[in-house]
Design a protein around this motif. Structure first.
Motif, PDB file in Angstrom:
ATOM      1  N   ALA A  54      -5.045  -6.139   5.866  1.00 35.93           N
ATOM      2  CA  ALA A  54      -5.933  -5.029   5.533  1.00 35.93           C
ATOM      3  C   ALA A  54      -6.633  -4.490   6.779  1.00 35.93           C
ATOM      4  O   ALA A  54      -6.814  -3.280   6.923  1.00 35.93           O
ATOM      5  N   GLU A  55      -7.010  -5.368   7.695  1.00 37.50           N
ATOM      6  CA  GLU A  55      -7.651  -4.920   8.936  1.00 37.50           C
ATOM      7  C   GLU A  55      -6.700  -4.111   9.805  1.00 37.50           C
ATOM      8  O   GLU A  55      -7.117  -3.225  10.538  1.00 37.50           O
ATOM      9  N   MET A  56      -5.412  -4.425   9.735  1.00 39.31           N
ATOM     10  CA  MET A  56      -4.427  -3.709  10.549  1.00 39.31           C
ATOM     11  C   MET A  56      -3.958  -2.428   9.880  1.00 39.31           C
ATOM     12  O   MET A  56      -3.229  -1.654  10.477  1.00 39.31           O
ATOM     13  N   GLY A  57      -4.328  -2.224   8.625  1.00 41.42           N
ATOM     14  CA  GLY A  57      -3.893  -1.037   7.906  1.00 41.42           C
ATOM     15  C   GLY A  57      -2.512  -1.201   7.294  1.00 41.42           C
ATOM     16  O   GLY A  57      -1.844  -0.218   6.996  1.00 41.42           O
ATOM     17  N   LEU A  58      -2.084  -2.453   7.102  1.00 41.72           N
ATOM     18  CA  LEU A  58      -0.788  -2.736   6.508  1.00 41.72           C
ATOM     19  C   LEU A  58      -0.974  -3.210   5.076  1.00 41.72           C
ATOM     20  O   LEU A  58      -2.027  -3.722   4.705  1.00 41.72           O
ATOM     21  N   ALA A  59       0.053  -3.040   4.262  1.00 43.00           N
ATOM     22  CA  ALA A  59      -0.020  -3.410   2.853  1.00 43.00           C
ATOM     23  C   ALA A  59       0.494  -4.826   2.657  1.00 43.00           C
ATOM     24  O   ALA A  59       1.526  -5.208   3.210  1.00 43.00           O
ATOM     25  N   GLU A  60      -0.243  -5.584   1.855  1.00 36.47           N
ATOM     26  CA  GLU A  60       0.202  -6.929   1.523  1.00 36.47           C
ATOM     27  C   GLU A  60       1.269  -6.864   0.426  1.00 36.47           C
ATOM     28  O   GLU A  60       2.274  -7.540   0.483  1.00 36.47           O
ATOM     29  N   ASP A  61       1.034  -6.023  -0.567  1.00 36.96           N
ATOM     30  CA  ASP A  61       1.962  -5.858  -1.681  1.00 36.96           C
ATOM     31  C   ASP A  61       2.389  -4.394  -1.747  1.00 36.96           C
ATOM     32  O   ASP A  61       1.576  -3.530  -2.066  1.00 36.96           O
ATOM     33  N   ALA A  65       0.453  -0.798  -2.981  1.00 37.33           N
ATOM     34  CA  ALA A  65       0.154   0.214  -1.972  1.00 37.33           C
ATOM     35  C   ALA A  65       0.710   1.576  -2.372  1.00 37.33           C
ATOM     36  O   ALA A  65       0.048   2.597  -2.204  1.00 37.33           O
ATOM     37  N   VAL A  66       1.917   1.598  -2.886  1.00 40.45           N
ATOM     38  CA  VAL A  66       2.543   2.848  -3.324  1.00 40.45           C
ATOM     39  C   VAL A  66       2.993   2.641  -4.765  1.00 40.45           C
ATOM     40  O   VAL A  66       4.155   2.336  -5.024  1.00 40.45           O
ATOM     41  N   PRO A  67       2.076   2.829  -5.726  1.00 36.73           N
ATOM     42  CA  PRO A  67       2.452   2.562  -7.109  1.00 36.73           C
ATOM     43  C   PRO A  67       3.369   3.654  -7.657  1.00 36.73           C
ATOM     44  O   PRO A  67       3.313   4.802  -7.246  1.00 36.73           O
ATOM     45  N   ILE A  68       4.205   3.270  -8.590  1.00 32.65           N
ATOM     46  CA  ILE A  68       5.078   4.221  -9.257  1.00 32.65           C
ATOM     47  C   ILE A  68       4.266   4.867 -10.374  1.00 32.65           C
ATOM     48  O   ILE A  68       3.718   4.172 -11.231  1.00 32.65           O
ATOM     49  N   PRO A  69       4.151   6.203 -10.380  1.00 32.13           N
ATOM     50  CA  PRO A  69       3.328   6.853 -11.412  1.00 32.13           C
ATOM     51  C   PRO A  69       3.981   6.717 -12.783  1.00 32.13           C
ATOM     52  O   PRO A  69       5.197   6.827 -12.924  1.00 32.13           O
ATOM     53  N   LYS A  70       3.135   6.448 -13.775  1.00 28.20           N
ATOM     54  CA  LYS A  70       3.631   6.331 -15.145  1.00 28.20           C
ATOM     55  C   LYS A  70       3.767   7.731 -15.719  1.00 28.20           C
ATOM     56  O   LYS A  70       2.864   8.556 -15.617  1.00 28.20           O
ATOM     57  N   LYS A  71       4.895   7.994 -16.340  1.00 27.08           N
ATOM     58  CA  LYS A  71       5.161   9.331 -16.872  1.00 27.08           C
ATOM     59  C   LYS A  71       5.286   9.250 -18.386  1.00 27.08           C
ATOM     60  O   LYS A  71       5.774   8.272 -18.935  1.00 27.08           O
ATOM     61  N   LYS A  72       4.860  10.317 -19.046  1.00 34.71           N
ATOM     62  CA  LYS A  72       5.066  10.406 -20.484  1.00 34.71           C
ATOM     63  C   LYS A  72       6.524  10.742 -20.737  1.00 34.71           C
ATOM     64  O   LYS A  72       7.154  11.453 -19.958  1.00 34.71           O
ATOM     65  N   LEU A  73       7.057  10.243 -21.811  1.00 34.67           N
ATOM     66  CA  LEU A  73       8.469  10.440 -22.080  1.00 34.67           C
ATOM     67  C   LEU A  73       8.786  11.899 -22.420  1.00 34.67           C
ATOM     68  O   LEU A  73       9.782  12.439 -21.974  1.00 34.67           O
ATOM     69  N   LEU A  74       7.949  12.555 -23.230  1.00 31.84           N
ATOM     70  CA  LEU A  74       8.267  13.917 -23.659  1.00 31.84           C
ATOM     71  C   LEU A  74       7.868  14.965 -22.630  1.00 31.84           C
ATOM     72  O   LEU A  74       8.660  15.812 -22.251  1.00 31.84           O
ATOM     73  N   GLY A  75       6.612  14.938 -22.222  1.00 30.88           N
ATOM     74  CA  GLY A  75       6.102  15.989 -21.358  1.00 30.88           C
ATOM     75  C   GLY A  75       6.341  15.756 -19.882  1.00 30.88           C
ATOM     76  O   GLY A  75       6.197  16.666 -19.074  1.00 30.88           O
ATOM     77  N   GLN A  85      -9.122   4.133  -5.957  1.00 30.32           N
ATOM     78  CA  GLN A  85      -9.152   2.881  -5.215  1.00 30.32           C
ATOM     79  C   GLN A  85     -10.106   3.022  -4.044  1.00 30.32           C
ATOM     80  O   GLN A  85     -10.172   4.059  -3.401  1.00 30.32           O
ATOM     81  N   GLY A  86     -10.862   1.959  -3.795  1.00 31.41           N
ATOM     82  CA  GLY A  86     -11.804   1.967  -2.680  1.00 31.41           C
ATOM     83  C   GLY A  86     -11.068   2.030  -1.363  1.00 31.41           C
ATOM     84  O   GLY A  86     -10.045   1.397  -1.184  1.00 31.41           O
ATOM     85  N   LYS A  87     -11.584   2.802  -0.428  1.00 29.88           N
ATOM     86  CA  LYS A  87     -10.931   2.933   0.866  1.00 29.88           C
ATOM     87  C   LYS A  87     -11.171   1.669   1.685  1.00 29.88           C
ATOM     88  O   LYS A  87     -12.277   1.159   1.748  1.00 29.88           O
ATOM     89  N   LYS A  88     -10.120   1.209   2.317  1.00 25.35           N
ATOM     90  CA  LYS A  88     -10.219   0.014   3.136  1.00 25.35           C
ATOM     91  C   LYS A  88     -10.471   0.429   4.579  1.00 25.35           C
ATOM     92  O   LYS A  88      -9.932   1.414   5.057  1.00 25.35           O
TER      93      LYS A  88
END
Length: 180
Positions: A54-61, A65-75, A85-88
């Motif tokens: 986190a101090e280096m600005g790298l993602a542990e998981d 870090a880049v979540p896949i957005p959940k989409k509605k099936l129809l729309g 999310q709180g800024k690190k």
């Protein structure tokens, strides 16, 4: 032939050996092996892996870090949770900058062929031209390559050393002109 003495005897378990002490050094938490020298130099062994990254600005998981957005099936509309999310705080941004710079450098070509393969291909082209069936029957075809295998080797030589191949073909044409 008689058997050796003591081979058939049952092995007894010795209860007085402290086996915990034997495996204690292997169970100790070792520092992670870090391949990147920039991360290795900025690493603080007194902090956890998550804190260091986190101090280096790298993602542990990467999934967090880049979540896949959940989409509605129809729309097919993107849902938002409403929470941000709180800024690190990145205390060591130079690590990421150095890694990006190193990644942007052009990669050196390390494609090389063995001297034997180059000599083999040149010999085949010099004596047989483009006739791969004749190359397959040649006495120097020690590994009994098929015509397709020889063609593939010649194509690899063309791709790895295009200038050298052009010069070689030009010298062959020059030799034919001189002979005639």
């Amino acid at each position: 032939m008689p058997k050796a003495k003591g081979k058939n005897r049952r092995h007894k378990y010795s209860y007085n050996v402290n086996r915990k002490r034997l495996y204690r050094s292997a169970r100790r938490r070792a520092a992670p092996r870090i391949a990147c020298s920039h991360i290795r130099h900025a690493w603080d062994p007194s902090k956890s892996v998550a804190q260091n990254l986190a101090e280096m600005g790298l993602a542990e998981d990467p999934n967090k870090a880049v979540p896949i957005p959940k989409k509605k099936l129809l729309g097919m509309e993107v849902e938002s949770d409403g929470r941000e999310q709180g800024k690190k705080i990145v205390r060591k941004p130079y690590v990421v900058n150095e890694m990006e710079y190193e990644a942007s450098l052009p990669e050196k070509k390390s494609n090389t062929l063995s001297r034997d393969l180059i000599d083999y291909v040149r010999y085949m082209i010099q004596n047989h031209g483009e006739n791969y069936k004749e190359m397959a029957r040649d006495e120097k075809n020690y590994y009994q390559d098929t015509p397709k295998q020889i063609k593939r080797k010649i194509n690899v030589y063309k791709n790895f050393y295009p200038e050298e191949y052009k010069d070689f073909i030009a010298s062959l044409k020059q030799e034919k002109m001189d002979v005639q």
